[in-house]
Every structure is written in structure tokens, then in C-alpha cells.
Design an enzyme around this catalytic site. Sequence first.
Site, PDB file in Angstrom:
ATOM      1  N   TYR A 174       0.854  -1.188   0.000  1.00  0.00           N
ATOM      2  CA  TYR A 174       0.000   0.000   0.000  1.00  0.00           C
ATOM      3  C   TYR A 174       0.886   1.232   0.000  1.00  0.00           C
ATOM      4  CZ  TYR A 174      -4.987  -0.746   0.185  1.00  0.00           C
ATOM      5  OH  TYR A 174      -6.273  -0.995  -0.167  1.00  0.00           O
ATOM      6  N   GLU A 176      -0.470   4.788  -0.622  1.00  0.00           N
ATOM      7  CA  GLU A 176      -1.265   5.998  -0.900  1.00  0.00           C
ATOM      8  C   GLU A 176      -0.388   7.240  -0.737  1.00  0.00           C
ATOM      9  OE1 GLU A 176      -4.908   6.087   1.321  1.00  0.00           O
ATOM     10  OE2 GLU A 176      -5.567   4.185   0.465  1.00  0.00           O
ATOM     11  N   ASP A 236      -6.458  13.264 -25.371  1.00  0.00           N
ATOM     12  CA  ASP A 236      -6.562  11.876 -24.926  1.00  0.00           C
ATOM     13  C   ASP A 236      -5.779  11.041 -25.941  1.00  0.00           C
ATOM     14  OD1 ASP A 236      -7.107   9.287 -24.305  1.00  0.00           O
ATOM     15  OD2 ASP A 236      -9.237   9.618 -23.892  1.00  0.00           O
ATOM     16  N   THR A 296      -2.970   5.600 -22.143  1.00  0.00           N
ATOM     17  CA  THR A 296      -2.886   4.255 -21.568  1.00  0.00           C
ATOM     18  C   THR A 296      -1.507   3.705 -21.887  1.00  0.00           C
ATOM     19  OG1 THR A 296      -3.892   3.368 -23.570  1.00  0.00           O
ATOM     20  CG2 THR A 296      -5.350   3.711 -21.681  1.00  0.00           C
ATOM     21  N   LYS A 304      -1.466  -0.095 -24.983  1.00  0.00           N
ATOM     22  CA  LYS A 304      -1.826  -0.204 -26.410  1.00  0.00           C
ATOM     23  C   LYS A 304      -0.522  -0.266 -27.202  1.00  0.00           C
ATOM     24  CE  LYS A 304      -6.485   1.651 -25.857  1.00  0.00           C
ATOM     25  NZ  LYS A 304      -6.602   2.406 -24.592  1.00  0.00           N
ATOM     26  N   ARG A 331      -1.479  -3.070 -18.489  1.00  0.00           N
ATOM     27  CA  ARG A 331      -2.784  -2.422 -18.583  1.00  0.00           C
ATOM     28  C   ARG A 331      -2.850  -1.314 -17.541  1.00  0.00           C
ATOM     29  NH1 ARG A 331      -7.067  -3.467 -21.211  1.00  0.00           N
ATOM     30  NH2 ARG A 331      -5.832  -5.105 -22.178  1.00  0.00           N
TER      31      ARG A 331
HETATM   32  N1  DSN Z   1     -11.719   0.149 -25.407  1.00  0.00           N
HETATM   33  C1  DSN Z   1     -10.597   0.837 -25.988  1.00  0.00           C
HETATM   34  C2  DSN Z   1     -10.507   0.591 -27.444  1.00  0.00           C
HETATM   35  O1  DSN Z   1     -10.660  -0.549 -27.849  1.00  0.00           O
HETATM   36  O2  DSN Z   1     -10.270   1.489 -28.215  1.00  0.00           O
HETATM   37  C3  DSN Z   1     -10.586   2.265 -25.659  1.00  0.00           C
HETATM   38  O3  DSN Z   1     -10.833   2.432 -24.314  1.00  0.00           O
END
Ligand code: DSN
Length: 427
Positions: free
Chosen positions: A61, A63, A207, A233, A236, A242
Site C-alpha cells: 500500500y 497511498e 486523450d 494508456t 496499447k 494495462r
Molecule cells: N476500449 C478501448 C478501445 O478498444 O479502443 C478504448 O478504451
Amino acid sequence: MTEPRFHGPDFAALEASDPEIAGIVLDELDRQRGGLQLIASENLTSPAGLAAQGSVLTNKYAEGYPGARYYGGCEVVDRAETIAIERAKALFGADHVNVQPHSGASANLAVYAAFAQPGDSVLAMSLPHGGHLTHGATVNFSGRWFTAVPYHVRKDTELIDYDEVRELALVHRPRIIVAGATAYSRELDFAAFRAIADEVGAILWVDAAHFIGLVAGKAIPSPVPYADVVSATTHKVLRGPRGGMLMCRAEHARAVDKAVFPFGQGGPMMHTIAAKAVAFGEAQTESYARYAAQVVANARTLSTSLVDAGMRAVSGGTDTHLILFDLQHLRIDGRTAEARCAAAGITLNKNAIPFDPAPPAVASGIRVGSAAVTTQGFDAEDMNAVGSLVARAVRAEAGTADGDRELAAVKDEVTTLVARKPAYPVI
Ligand code: DSN
């Protein structure tokens, strides 16, 4: 001889204590290895990243932030978070980085919390035109708590209508303007967004969840010099664990940090943060830059190959890792195409196209991405083969003798293709 340091349980421990879950992990590995993974938001995280994420850091933990935690014993995990932050700052040239968001949606919640109040208006790309749930969809907190004003792509070019963005901004005076999408294959004009945001006194939020990995590899321009805040993110194209992250100008650092913790989250996932650090380290290498360039080249090859096979690429092609195809003239809907491809060992998703007459659960298009297969080492020749297999699967009428035979034949060819350049060859 010194004893090796314990670095976490190995897979044999899972197999011994819980063979049912161990079997699921192996089945999923087989699934990922056994077919073509073309979902544009997925990738194959490196074995080093997997090791960091599956480590004892999950126990801690922490925080707060490095050096200012609400728990004792954080001196070791502090080092992981500090390295993650410093690597991301160097990679992206950002003033300030927060690596704690559990996901892209959590990162986006923090942006709203940092820069807006409930009821404020937010100008963002329409979900049916390629935006994201967290950009103001009514089923999401963003649409329920904020006044979403959607902008669109132009019908003739299927590119973002920057004139409409400016007109809507002048009328609605949004608190935030969002640049970013999940099903838009072209580069964004960050300078145009910045100029519009400045004209109306809005915060510019990019974003970059989908394309941040291409920015990391210098394959496309960076939004960081233009945006007040960038959310992203790490799983990707960036090929990490993730999770989510935020980058912002120095003046917004405190607001952004407070919006992540304590506003939106409690304890950060230190194992995931360590894996993010691994991914940022990997993304600083020359080989990652070559990878990012190849992702774009492979997406373009796949686009050309499918266009040659009779599909229509929305906006005419791609500048990134993803392509959206309109199947209307083939008289095949997206849901059917997705199912046929699945039967042939090809994983992709149905997707709404701009001005789609079909409901989202059916959709008139499919979305494909090149990140995962490029990690496997696919080149132009492989991508031409992928295009031909996808085109055959989409056209094969499942449920008829000929169609089922064709899908079985495509599946055999998929198996041969992925066996030549397998996912996770070292495991
Ligand atoms: N769900 C993702 C995508 O497939 O583009 C975006 O959050």
C-alpha cells in the site's frame, strides 16, 4: 555460493496450487499465439513487463506520492514510481507525469476532476464518429455530470471538421476541449486544437490513449507541447501493462495529482507502476523506435491490401496503427464480419463508422490494428497475407458448406502464418 534472491512465484507454483486458473492462463496464451490479434487497442506486453507486474510489489500500500506517503515501508516502491515518472518525462518531454491512474478511464476521470466542475461543458469528438465513452457519452459519468458538446468528421473527407470544432467552441465556450479518439486513423492537428482552445479560453486535453506509443517511438508528432494535459494508456501501442497515465504542464501538476489521489483513487498499483517503468525504459530504445515506425508501415500495408480486396477504408487510409473499414457496399455488417473472422482465428472488432445507419451492436464497419502483429515481427509481406486472409474470412458465408470450408481453410493459413512468427517465442 549465494542463494538466488526470491523474485516472486513462478508459474509452477500457480499450476501446483490452482491448476484451474493456471489452465486458463495457458489457454489464453494459446489463444493469443494461435490466431491473428488485430484489435487496435491491444498488444503483447514484454516478458520483462509481465515479470514486474506479476511481482511482490502488488503487496504494498502506498497511498500518496514518492516521499510523501500515508504508509510506512514505501522507500522501495518509491524508487519504482520515481523511475517511472523520470523515464516518462524524458521520453515525452513532459513537465509533470502521474503514473498512478489504474486505467485510461480513471486517468480521464482525473482530468475532469482537475479542470472542470459538474455542469461545465466539454467539447469532444462524437462517440459514433470515433470518440470515447469518457468524452461525454450519456451512459458514462462524463455525459451524466458534464454537458457534452460533440464535434464530428466531415461527410466528404471523414476527417475532423475543424471549422465545426471552432464554431461550436465559440458558441458553447467549453471549459475543456478534447482531442483524441478510439476509431480515427489520422493524425490530429494539435496546433489547430490549441488555437481554438486559446481563442475561447478552454483547457486543451489530448486523450492520447491510442497513439501515445507512436509518439514515444517518434513515429507521429507529440501532443505534449500543445496540450494543457495529456491522458494515455500504457497497454496499447506502448506495449506496457494495462493502465493509465497523465502528463501536464507544470502549472497544473498539483491539480492533476490531487485529482488522481485522493479524489479518484486510493492505493496505487505499485506492481503495475513498476511495469510501466519497464515499458518506458523499453520505449527509449532504438529498437522501439523502429517498432513504432513499422507499426505505421504495417497498418498502411494492411489498409492497401484490404482496399485492393474491395473494402473501403474510412478517410481513405491511415497515418497510425489503426484502420476503420466500411463494409456497407459488401452488404456485410460489422457484427457478421467480426464473427466470421473469429471463426477463422482472426480477432478484430466490429465498429461504428461515421454516419453509420446501423446500431452500435451491429455496426457497419470493422476496426483493425497493427500493434500486436508488429510485435510478433510481421513485415509488409506478412501484412499482405493478413489482408488477404481477413478479406476471405469476411466474405465467407458462415453456415453454408462453402463458407464453412473457406473459413476452415483461412484458419489453417492463419495457424501457419502465426507459427512462423509466434507471440512470446521465448516463453
Ligand atoms: N476500449 C478501448 C478501445 O478498444 O479502443 C478504448 O478504451
